[in-house]
Structure formats: C-alpha cells, structure tokens
Design an enzyme around this catalytic site. Structure first.
Site, PDB file in Angstrom:
ATOM      1  N   ARG A 225       0.877  -1.147   0.072  1.00  0.00           N
ATOM      2  CA  ARG A 225      -0.052   0.022   0.020  1.00  0.00           C
ATOM      3  C   ARG A 225       0.967   1.079   0.069  1.00  0.00           C
ATOM      4  O   ARG A 225       1.865   1.258   0.399  1.00  0.00           O
ATOM      5  CB  ARG A 225      -1.106  -0.071   1.303  1.00  0.00           C
ATOM      6  CG  ARG A 225      -2.015  -0.801   1.159  1.00  0.00           C
ATOM      7  CD  ARG A 225      -3.231  -0.364  -0.107  1.00  0.00           C
ATOM      8  NE  ARG A 225      -4.303  -1.299   0.023  1.00  0.00           N
ATOM      9  CZ  ARG A 225      -4.540  -2.184  -0.906  1.00  0.00           C
ATOM     10  NH1 ARG A 225      -3.540  -2.636  -1.784  1.00  0.00           N
ATOM     11  NH2 ARG A 225      -5.554  -2.722  -0.852  1.00  0.00           N
ATOM     12  N   HIS A 273      -1.268  -0.116  -9.751  1.00  0.00           N
ATOM     13  CA  HIS A 273      -2.118  -0.944  -8.970  1.00  0.00           C
ATOM     14  C   HIS A 273      -2.761  -2.208  -9.693  1.00  0.00           C
ATOM     15  O   HIS A 273      -3.854  -2.393  -9.478  1.00  0.00           O
ATOM     16  CB  HIS A 273      -3.302  -0.014  -8.153  1.00  0.00           C
ATOM     17  CG  HIS A 273      -3.562  -0.683  -6.998  1.00  0.00           C
ATOM     18  ND1 HIS A 273      -4.208  -0.099  -5.770  1.00  0.00           N
ATOM     19  CD2 HIS A 273      -3.787  -2.128  -6.569  1.00  0.00           C
ATOM     20  CE1 HIS A 273      -4.314  -1.082  -4.950  1.00  0.00           C
ATOM     21  NE2 HIS A 273      -4.187  -2.329  -5.546  1.00  0.00           N
TER      22      HIS A 273
HETATM   23  P1  NDP Z   1      -2.243 -10.582   5.626  1.00  0.00           P
HETATM   24  O1  NDP Z   1      -3.283  -9.953   6.665  1.00  0.00           O
HETATM   25  O2  NDP Z   1      -2.444 -12.150   5.236  1.00  0.00           O
HETATM   26  O3  NDP Z   1      -0.920 -10.529   5.890  1.00  0.00           O
HETATM   27  C1  NDP Z   1      -0.317  -9.471   6.561  1.00  0.00           C
HETATM   28  C2  NDP Z   1       1.041  -9.654   7.154  1.00  0.00           C
HETATM   29  O4  NDP Z   1       1.418  -8.390   7.617  1.00  0.00           O
HETATM   30  C3  NDP Z   1       1.186 -10.633   8.082  1.00  0.00           C
HETATM   31  O5  NDP Z   1       2.143 -11.444   8.070  1.00  0.00           O
HETATM   32  C4  NDP Z   1       1.177  -9.685   9.469  1.00  0.00           C
HETATM   33  O6  NDP Z   1       1.981 -10.160  10.614  1.00  0.00           O
HETATM   34  C5  NDP Z   1       2.004  -8.408   9.044  1.00  0.00           C
HETATM   35  N1  NDP Z   1       1.877  -7.261   9.583  1.00  0.00           N
HETATM   36  C6  NDP Z   1       0.831  -6.375   9.561  1.00  0.00           C
HETATM   37  N2  NDP Z   1       0.947  -5.324  10.505  1.00  0.00           N
HETATM   38  C7  NDP Z   1       2.309  -5.405  11.114  1.00  0.00           C
HETATM   39  C8  NDP Z   1       3.191  -4.752  11.806  1.00  0.00           C
HETATM   40  N3  NDP Z   1       2.817  -3.439  12.500  1.00  0.00           N
HETATM   41  N4  NDP Z   1       4.469  -5.149  11.899  1.00  0.00           N
HETATM   42  C9  NDP Z   1       4.756  -6.413  11.045  1.00  0.00           C
HETATM   43  N5  NDP Z   1       4.124  -7.070  10.564  1.00  0.00           N
HETATM   44  C10 NDP Z   1       2.993  -6.547  10.294  1.00  0.00           C
HETATM   45  O7  NDP Z   1      -2.464  -9.757   4.223  1.00  0.00           O
HETATM   46  P2  NDP Z   1      -2.305 -10.251   2.643  1.00  0.00           P
HETATM   47  O8  NDP Z   1      -0.788 -11.054   2.547  1.00  0.00           O
HETATM   48  O9  NDP Z   1      -3.504 -11.053   2.286  1.00  0.00           O
HETATM   49  O10 NDP Z   1      -2.141  -8.805   2.026  1.00  0.00           O
HETATM   50  C11 NDP Z   1      -1.238  -8.074   2.296  1.00  0.00           C
HETATM   51  C12 NDP Z   1      -1.463  -6.542   1.529  1.00  0.00           C
HETATM   52  O11 NDP Z   1      -1.224  -6.600   0.010  1.00  0.00           O
HETATM   53  C13 NDP Z   1      -3.065  -6.350   1.502  1.00  0.00           C
HETATM   54  O12 NDP Z   1      -3.236  -5.758   3.008  1.00  0.00           O
HETATM   55  C14 NDP Z   1      -3.052  -5.247   0.592  1.00  0.00           C
HETATM   56  O13 NDP Z   1      -2.652  -3.952   1.045  1.00  0.00           O
HETATM   57  C15 NDP Z   1      -2.010  -5.599  -0.328  1.00  0.00           C
HETATM   58  N6  NDP Z   1      -2.541  -6.050  -1.753  1.00  0.00           N
HETATM   59  C16 NDP Z   1      -2.131  -5.357  -2.723  1.00  0.00           C
HETATM   60  C17 NDP Z   1      -2.604  -5.664  -4.061  1.00  0.00           C
HETATM   61  C18 NDP Z   1      -2.067  -5.076  -5.198  1.00  0.00           C
HETATM   62  O14 NDP Z   1      -2.694  -5.388  -6.354  1.00  0.00           O
HETATM   63  N7  NDP Z   1      -1.138  -4.209  -5.196  1.00  0.00           N
HETATM   64  C19 NDP Z   1      -3.560  -6.959  -4.211  1.00  0.00           C
HETATM   65  C20 NDP Z   1      -3.934  -7.467  -2.947  1.00  0.00           C
HETATM   66  C21 NDP Z   1      -3.215  -7.063  -1.801  1.00  0.00           C
HETATM   67  P3  NDP Z   1       1.326 -11.158  11.312  1.00  0.00           P
HETATM   68  O15 NDP Z   1       1.419 -12.289  10.539  1.00  0.00           O
HETATM   69  O16 NDP Z   1       2.126 -11.569  12.528  1.00  0.00           O
HETATM   70  O17 NDP Z   1      -0.125 -11.048  11.668  1.00  0.00           O
END
Ligand code: NDP
Length: 310
Positions: A225, A273
């Site tokens: 993002r 995007h």
């Molecule tokens: P998930 O919710 O499965 O994973 C998020 C990961 O980020 C987890 O490992 C989580 O840790 C980690 N995380 C969140 N907050 C923190 C923090 N403060 N410090 C450290 N680690 C953190 O999300 P997805 O993998 O499904 O998707 C990730 C992002 O990809 C989406 O939120 C979206 O913004 C983006 N996206 C972009 C697209 C594009 O076309 N550009 C398409 C689809 C998604 P933990 O495992 O410990 O909870």
C-alpha cells in the site's frame, strides 16, 4: 431456507462475479438469493467492495457477515457502523497473481534486464549478475501474499528473509518479527518487497531512518500500500543513491497524479495498482465457503481483527 446475499460493489463487478458466485454457492450446497439490491433488513451476507453504495451498515440488522472482495480492508475496517464480522479476501488466484508480479519484478532487478531492454545502442555490456543465492531479498509481511512470494523466491534460490508482527515459520525463509527484527531484516537486504497491510502501525514504515538501515543501492518493490512509504524520504534516498531503484504499484493517491515526482524519476517504475487482483472464479468459491460456514454455525475463514486493523 434460502439465504439472501447482497452484492454490494460496482455494477461492472456484478457482470464478472454473478455467474461464478451463483455456481460456487450451488456447488457449496447453499440455496441463495443473490442480488445487487434488496431491503437492508433482509440481507444475510454482504459481498462487499468499499466503493459500493453501502457505507452505513446500521440497517443490516440480520447480516451475519460482510465478505470483502479485496485483501486490503483499510477502507472499511474503521467504519463505526460495521458491527458484523468482517472477512477479508484470501484467494488462490489473487495470490498466484501477486507471486507472478513480485517474482517478475524481483528477477528484473536481480538480472538488471532494464540495462539491455532500454539500451539497444551497440554497447556490449557484459556484466554478469550474481546468482540468486547471493542476492538477499526481504519480504515485509508474511501473510497470505507475503508467504507465497517469499517461498516462490526461495524456490528460485534467493536468500529470503521475511518479517511479520508475530513469529512465523516458513520453509526456506528466515523469519524475523518485532522491531529489532525489522532492523535485521533490512540490514542485509538487496531487494525489499512490501506486503504489509495499511494500518496506523505500518504507516511510513519505510522512512528516512529505516531506508538508511538498508545497504546502499538497495531496491524497493511495493505492491502493498502507498501508506507504507514516506514518499519524500524515498525520493531523497533515490536522489542520494541510498536506494538504487523503486518499483511502486500502490500510492497514497490513486491514480497517481500526473505531476507526481515518481512519474519523472529515472529510477522509479510506476505500475497502476495491477500487481494482483481478486479473481472471480476462485474468489467466488471462498465467499461461498464462508456463507456455507455461516449457515452451518462454523467459524468464518479470514476474519479481520478489528483492533489490529487487518
Ligand atoms: P495478511 O493479513 O495475510 O498479512 C499481513 C502480514 O503483515 C502479516 O504477516 C502480518 O503479521 C504483517 N503485519 C501487519 N502489521 C504488521 C506490523 N505492524 N508489523 C509487522 N508485521 C505486520 O495480508 P495479505 O498477505 O493477504 O495482503 C497484504 C497486503 O497486500 C494487503 O493488505 C494489501 O494492502 C496488499 N495487496 C495489494 C494488491 C495489489 O494489487 N497491489 C492486491 C492484494 C493485496 P502477522 O502475520 O504477525 O499478523
């Protein structure tokens, strides 16, 4: 008894999703009435995209769950009228698309293909890139997408480190977590891939301080993002050479304004995007399975933790 499913998204999405959703609901054994419009107090489930007409959930008194079409939930998670459970999208098609995009751009930077693609000028540039095992790659975020990308890159031979909030174990990937983990994850990284959600905790996670933790000449790839990056700090780091190149798919304002410095920067690649997209056929099966679960009294898949914001 039939369940009422409201499809609350743009009309063109309906064209793409109606048939896959009807088929998936039928395959899941769910007798459903699926429509783009129905009285709020009759809706059992909402298939949701944040730019739809539904912005206030107060009248959806019998709705058992809101099933987000997208992986990112930052546009709905803080909606104070949303008291129903919220599930985000984890879709095999979306994941595959992200793995392809991330792998493609990682290999592009790793192999330095731009030098040849953009310079067919008669100069014999015979620089041999290192092997992947000698190129440390860090993936920030080890969720559905981050883990899949980290593993794909590890299978290609890259030396992959991943970082998440909570400790993880991922085959072939060195997993770090927490604030000290972030420093270690960045300290050796030649290529950093951002797959974190947009939350207050992740805002500007790449800033002047964290960019300076990376080795000089590191590459940033951001399909996560726009809010994850302090844009002014990244531009300064690109200008100083601390960061060699950035490939950015997501921005604070989208479409990225024509006069934004990223468009003109020689070391930035902007993509609109497109890193990945929810795919109707596979996503419909995820939604149908969640509705089946809801009707069977089983826990929903992929529930959003409202406190964490993802
Ligand atoms: P998930 O919710 O499965 O994973 C998020 C990961 O980020 C987890 O490992 C989580 O840790 C980690 N995380 C969140 N907050 C923190 C923090 N403060 N410090 C450290 N680690 C953190 O999300 P997805 O993998 O499904 O998707 C990730 C992002 O990809 C989406 O939120 C979206 O913004 C983006 N996206 C972009 C697209 C594009 O076309 N550009 C398409 C689809 C998604 P933990 O495992 O410990 O909870």
């Amino acid at each position: 008894m039939s369940v009422n499913v409201l499809f609350a998204a743009r009309p063109d999405r309906w064209d793409a999703y109606e048939t896959p959703l009807r088929n998936a609901l039928s395959d899941a054994g769910v007798d459903a009435r699926l429509a783009m419009d129905m009285p709020a107090d009759q809706v059992d489930y909402i298939v949701y995209a944040p730019n739809s007409e539904v912005q206030d959930f107060t009248d959806y008194t019998r709705t058992k769950a809101v099933l987000n079409l997208w992986a990112g939930v930052e546009d709905v998670v803080d909606n104070p009228t949303l008291t129903q459970p919220l599930a985000r999208m984890v879709d095999e098609g979306l994941t595959r698309g992200m793995v392809e995009w991330v792998t493609g751009h990682t290999l592009r930077h790793h192999l330095n293909t731009d030098v040849h693609v953009l310079n067919q000028d008669g100069v014999w540039r015979k620089d041999i890139p290192p092997l992947a095992c000698d190129r440390p790659v860090t993936v920030l975020g080890l969720g559905a997408l981050g883990q899949a990308c980290a593993q794909a890159l590890a299978h290609l031979g890259f030396s992959v480190t991943g970082w998440s909030r909570s400790p993880k174990t991922v085959d072939g990937v060195t997993c770090l977590s927490g604030d000290t983990g972030l420093h270690d994850a960045l300290a050796d990284a030649a290529i950093v891939i951002l797959l974190l959600p947009s939350t207050p905790d992740t805002a500007n996670i790449l800033n002047a301080e964290t960019l300076a933790m990376m080795p000089q000449g590191a590459v940033i790839i951001n399909p996560g993002r726009g809010s994850l990056i302090d844009d002014a700090a990244l531009l300064a780091a690109l200008d100083s050479g601390q960061i060699a190149q950035a490939t950015l798919d997501v921005f604070r304002t989208e479409p990225l304004p024509k006069d934004h410095p990223y468009w003109a920067h020689p070391n930035v690649t902007v993509t609109p995007h497109i890193a990945s997209e929810t795919r109707p056929a596979s996503a419909a099966r995820v939604i149908a399975e969640n509705i089946r679960r809801g009707e069977a009294g089983e826990p929903f898949l992929h529930l959003v933790d409202r406190d964490k914001g993802y």
